[in-house]
Design a protein around this motif. Sequence first.
Motif, PDB file in Angstrom:
ATOM      1  N   MET A 161       0.823  -1.200   0.000  1.00  0.00           N
ATOM      2  CA  MET A 161       0.000   0.000   0.000  1.00  0.00           C
ATOM      3  C   MET A 161       0.864   1.259   0.000  1.00  0.00           C
ATOM      4  O   MET A 161       0.557   2.205  -0.683  1.00  0.00           O
ATOM      5  CB  MET A 161      -0.927  -0.043   1.230  1.00  0.00           C
ATOM      6  CG  MET A 161      -2.058   0.925   1.158  1.00  0.00           C
ATOM      7  SD  MET A 161      -3.153   0.489  -0.183  1.00  0.00           S
ATOM      8  CE  MET A 161      -4.609   1.306   0.278  1.00  0.00           C
ATOM      9  N   LYS A 162       1.954   1.234   0.809  1.00  0.00           N
ATOM     10  CA  LYS A 162       2.833   2.404   0.859  1.00  0.00           C
ATOM     11  C   LYS A 162       3.531   2.626  -0.477  1.00  0.00           C
ATOM     12  O   LYS A 162       3.797   3.755  -0.844  1.00  0.00           O
ATOM     13  CB  LYS A 162       3.852   2.266   1.985  1.00  0.00           C
ATOM     14  CG  LYS A 162       3.283   2.531   3.344  1.00  0.00           C
ATOM     15  CD  LYS A 162       4.368   2.627   4.373  1.00  0.00           C
ATOM     16  CE  LYS A 162       3.756   2.994   5.712  1.00  0.00           C
ATOM     17  NZ  LYS A 162       4.761   3.353   6.683  1.00  0.00           N
ATOM     18  N   ASP A 163       3.857   1.516  -1.179  1.00  0.00           N
ATOM     19  CA  ASP A 163       4.494   1.647  -2.488  1.00  0.00           C
ATOM     20  C   ASP A 163       3.589   2.388  -3.465  1.00  0.00           C
ATOM     21  O   ASP A 163       4.049   3.206  -4.252  1.00  0.00           O
ATOM     22  CB  ASP A 163       4.866   0.279  -3.051  1.00  0.00           C
ATOM     23  CG  ASP A 163       6.051  -0.348  -2.330  1.00  0.00           C
ATOM     24  OD1 ASP A 163       6.789   0.396  -1.647  1.00  0.00           O
ATOM     25  OD2 ASP A 163       6.230  -1.574  -2.453  1.00  0.00           O
ATOM     26  N   LYS A 164       2.271   2.090  -3.401  1.00  0.00           N
ATOM     27  CA  LYS A 164       1.310   2.774  -4.266  1.00  0.00           C
ATOM     28  C   LYS A 164       1.244   4.261  -3.932  1.00  0.00           C
ATOM     29  O   LYS A 164       1.202   5.109  -4.814  1.00  0.00           O
ATOM     30  CB  LYS A 164      -0.091   2.168  -4.104  1.00  0.00           C
ATOM     31  CG  LYS A 164      -0.490   1.246  -5.201  1.00  0.00           C
ATOM     32  CD  LYS A 164      -1.931   0.849  -5.025  1.00  0.00           C
ATOM     33  CE  LYS A 164      -2.384   0.037  -6.211  1.00  0.00           C
ATOM     34  NZ  LYS A 164      -3.776  -0.364  -6.107  1.00  0.00           N
ATOM     35  N   GLU A 165       1.238   4.573  -2.627  1.00  0.00           N
ATOM     36  CA  GLU A 165       1.195   5.971  -2.190  1.00  0.00           C
ATOM     37  C   GLU A 165       2.451   6.709  -2.623  1.00  0.00           C
ATOM     38  O   GLU A 165       2.373   7.840  -3.101  1.00  0.00           O
ATOM     39  CB  GLU A 165       1.043   6.050  -0.666  1.00  0.00           C
ATOM     40  CG  GLU A 165      -0.318   5.646  -0.161  1.00  0.00           C
ATOM     41  CD  GLU A 165      -0.392   5.618   1.361  1.00  0.00           C
ATOM     42  OE1 GLU A 165       0.396   6.318   2.016  1.00  0.00           O
ATOM     43  OE2 GLU A 165      -1.252   4.881   1.883  1.00  0.00           O
ATOM     44  N   ASN A 166       3.612   6.079  -2.449  1.00  0.00           N
ATOM     45  CA  ASN A 166       4.872   6.697  -2.879  1.00  0.00           C
ATOM     46  C   ASN A 166       4.880   6.921  -4.381  1.00  0.00           C
ATOM     47  O   ASN A 166       5.341   7.959  -4.859  1.00  0.00           O
ATOM     48  CB  ASN A 166       6.074   5.831  -2.476  1.00  0.00           C
ATOM     49  CG  ASN A 166       6.368   5.908  -0.991  1.00  0.00           C
ATOM     50  OD1 ASN A 166       5.918   6.826  -0.320  1.00  0.00           O
ATOM     51  ND2 ASN A 166       7.097   4.941  -0.488  1.00  0.00           N
ATOM     52  N   SER A 167       4.379   5.964  -5.123  1.00  0.00           N
ATOM     53  CA  SER A 167       4.333   6.080  -6.577  1.00  0.00           C
ATOM     54  C   SER A 167       3.439   7.245  -6.996  1.00  0.00           C
ATOM     55  O   SER A 167       3.793   8.016  -7.893  1.00  0.00           O
ATOM     56  CB  SER A 167       3.817   4.768  -7.182  1.00  0.00           C
ATOM     57  OG  SER A 167       3.728   4.883  -8.579  1.00  0.00           O
ATOM     58  N   ARG A 168       2.286   7.372  -6.352  1.00  0.00           N
ATOM     59  CA  ARG A 168       1.379   8.494  -6.663  1.00  0.00           C
ATOM     60  C   ARG A 168       2.010   9.837  -6.308  1.00  0.00           C
ATOM     61  O   ARG A 168       1.878  10.801  -7.043  1.00  0.00           O
ATOM     62  CB  ARG A 168       0.052   8.334  -5.922  1.00  0.00           C
ATOM     63  CG  ARG A 168      -0.908   7.429  -6.657  1.00  0.00           C
ATOM     64  CD  ARG A 168      -2.261   7.425  -6.019  1.00  0.00           C
ATOM     65  NE  ARG A 168      -2.444   6.056  -5.563  1.00  0.00           N
ATOM     66  CZ  ARG A 168      -3.104   5.693  -4.492  1.00  0.00           C
ATOM     67  NH1 ARG A 168      -3.679   6.573  -3.729  1.00  0.00           N
ATOM     68  NH2 ARG A 168      -3.204   4.430  -4.160  1.00  0.00           N
ATOM     69  N   GLU A 169       2.703   9.877  -5.170  1.00  0.00           N
ATOM     70  CA  GLU A 169       3.364  11.114  -4.750  1.00  0.00           C
ATOM     71  C   GLU A 169       4.455  11.511  -5.750  1.00  0.00           C
ATOM     72  O   GLU A 169       4.584  12.678  -6.122  1.00  0.00           O
ATOM     73  CB  GLU A 169       3.960  10.961  -3.355  1.00  0.00           C
ATOM     74  CG  GLU A 169       4.546  12.242  -2.819  1.00  0.00           C
ATOM     75  CD  GLU A 169       5.063  12.093  -1.395  1.00  0.00           C
ATOM     76  OE1 GLU A 169       6.007  12.823  -1.066  1.00  0.00           O
ATOM     77  OE2 GLU A 169       4.526  11.270  -0.632  1.00  0.00           O
ATOM     78  N   GLN A 191       4.600  10.661  -8.924  1.00  0.00           N
ATOM     79  CA  GLN A 191       3.925  11.093 -10.156  1.00  0.00           C
ATOM     80  C   GLN A 191       3.381  12.506 -10.020  1.00  0.00           C
ATOM     81  O   GLN A 191       3.476  13.317 -10.952  1.00  0.00           O
ATOM     82  CB  GLN A 191       2.801  10.129 -10.531  1.00  0.00           C
ATOM     83  CG  GLN A 191       3.290   8.794 -11.034  1.00  0.00           C
ATOM     84  CD  GLN A 191       2.153   7.810 -11.271  1.00  0.00           C
ATOM     85  OE1 GLN A 191       1.030   7.999 -10.793  1.00  0.00           O
ATOM     86  NE2 GLN A 191       2.458   6.750 -12.019  1.00  0.00           N
TER      87      GLN A 191
END
Length: 177
Positions: A1-9, A11
């Motif tokens: 989940m944190k990986d998805k958040e980091n990826s969105r941040e 981007q």
Amino acid sequence: MKDKENSREIQFKEELVRKAKNGDTKAFSLLYAGVCKEMYKFALYMMKHTEDAEDAVSETVISAFENIAKLKNESSFKSWIFTILGNQCRKMLGKRGNHVSEEETPEAGHEPDYEQHFDVKEAFARLEEEERMILSYSVFAGYGSEEIAQMLEMNATTVRSKKSRALGKMRKMLEAG
């Protein structure tokens, strides 16, 4: 989940950089807001005086805004602006030259009294400029030795050894106090 958040941040920040490169001042302001506290801490420890630190950050922001279109990699905004800040600090310190306040240097003809009490800020201030730069990039901006090496155009191993020596110097000064 944190990986998805980091990826969105990541981007989101890259999109802000693209917008800023196209002249969007609000996007640039948001990018600056994300690094302004770290920039000020870095500049304050490099310059040793609040007014000089504020001047260095201001000049850096102006330069970064004027030159953001030249930034090649959107994901490198933070290291790019810190490189500009580091260069601005060096430039200002160079102009200051030997015109350093008495509180920063021992009196002429006297050796520094290393037995007096040192706090971290005083010990940091006694390091050489390059040592302060490396520690500032590492501690205040959170960069690793590879990134610092790129910004300072030196080998990562050299950065690690200089960082280690600088920390050792500070430790000795603090222990003597």
